[in-house]
Design an enzyme around this catalytic site. Structure first.
Site, short mmCIF file in Angstrom:
data_model
loop_
_atom_site.label_atom_id
_atom_site.label_comp_id
_atom_site.label_asym_id
_atom_site.label_seq_id
_atom_site.Cartn_x
_atom_site.Cartn_y
_atom_site.Cartn_z
N GLY A 1 46.07 32.25 46.16
CA GLY A 1 45.38 31.97 45.05
C GLY A 1 45.45 33.02 44.36
O GLY A 1 45.48 34.30 44.62
N THR A 2 45.82 32.59 42.80
CA THR A 2 45.99 33.64 41.81
C THR A 2 45.77 33.14 40.40
O THR A 2 45.90 31.76 40.44
CB THR A 2 47.16 34.44 41.85
OG1 THR A 2 47.68 34.99 43.16
CG2 THR A 2 47.62 35.17 40.60
N THR A 3 45.45 33.72 39.63
CA THR A 3 45.55 33.40 37.96
C THR A 3 46.30 34.37 37.34
O THR A 3 45.97 35.57 37.25
CB THR A 3 44.37 33.10 37.29
OG1 THR A 3 43.51 32.09 38.12
CG2 THR A 3 44.48 32.48 36.14
#
Length: 210
Positions: A9-11
């Site tokens: 996960g990442t943004t």
């Protein structure tokens, strides 16, 4: 093959402004439900005025950063000029495409300022690229980030306005995406310089959003 266990996960977000671009990401790295790092680097400098954000497999992303950084420097040595953003994107796209049967699990933003002005491109794991004329977001928190970006982006934004928008978009994503969190890393690229904002300045700007 179930790829879910390989996806991280990442943004990350990118904002195109009149006088440059803004790239930003949060700094949480996860392995499933485990928070592996709270200071992960996801925004890299790959040329004097070009940066790249990474979402996905950390090892794959770091290998790509090394590859494109070296190729960019070799190009500059041979031709006495920097590669354009589109040129760097095409190089990366070709490399990813050649590995389509053993794909690198990444989603990238490449952006900066060249002789054609500010620009950002997004790339997927198969090497597909899209020129982003305004805004872009990648990673598991991108739906939440896009909600802010689409609502508050306006034409002719300056990088000063763009960095506040990027911080707000990442900040909102961390509220709903468990794989995104911790501090926010922000880079501003203009025709004069590649500048990574001081963490304390980012914290101060972020505090005003609460």
């Amino acid at each position: 093959m179930d790829n879910d266990k390989y996806l991280k996960g990442t943004t990350t977000v990118g904002v195109v402004c009149t006088d440059g671009i803004v790239l930003a990401s949060e700094q949480r790295a996860t392995m499933g439900h485990f928070i592996a790092s709270k200071t992960a680097k996801k925004v890299y400098q790959i040329d004097d005025l070009v940066g790249m954000t990474t979402a996905g497999s950390v090892g794959d992303a770091q290998q790509l950063v090394r590859l494109v950084s070296v190729e960019s420097q070799l190009y500059k040595m041979r031709r006495d000029e920097s590669m354009t953003i589109k040129g760097i994107t095409t190089l990366m796209s070709n490399f990813l495409s050649r590995n389509r049967y053993y794909p690198m699990m990444v989603q990238l933003l490449i952006g900066g300022v060249d002789k054609n002005g500010p620009g950002i491109y997004s790339l997927d794991a198969m090497g597909g690229s899209i020129e982003e004329t305004r805004i872009s977001a990648t990673g598991s928190g991108s739906p939440m980030a896009y909600g802010v970006l689409e609502d508050q982006y306006r034409e002719n934004m300056t990088v000063k306005e763009g960095l506040d928008l990027a911080i707000r978009a990442i900040h909102n994503a961390t509220k709903r995406d468990s794989a995104s969190g911790e501090n926010i890393d922000v880079v501003v690229i203009t025709k004069e310089a590649f500048k990574r904002l001081d963490p304390e300045e980012v914290k101060s700007r972020r505090a005003l959003l609460n």
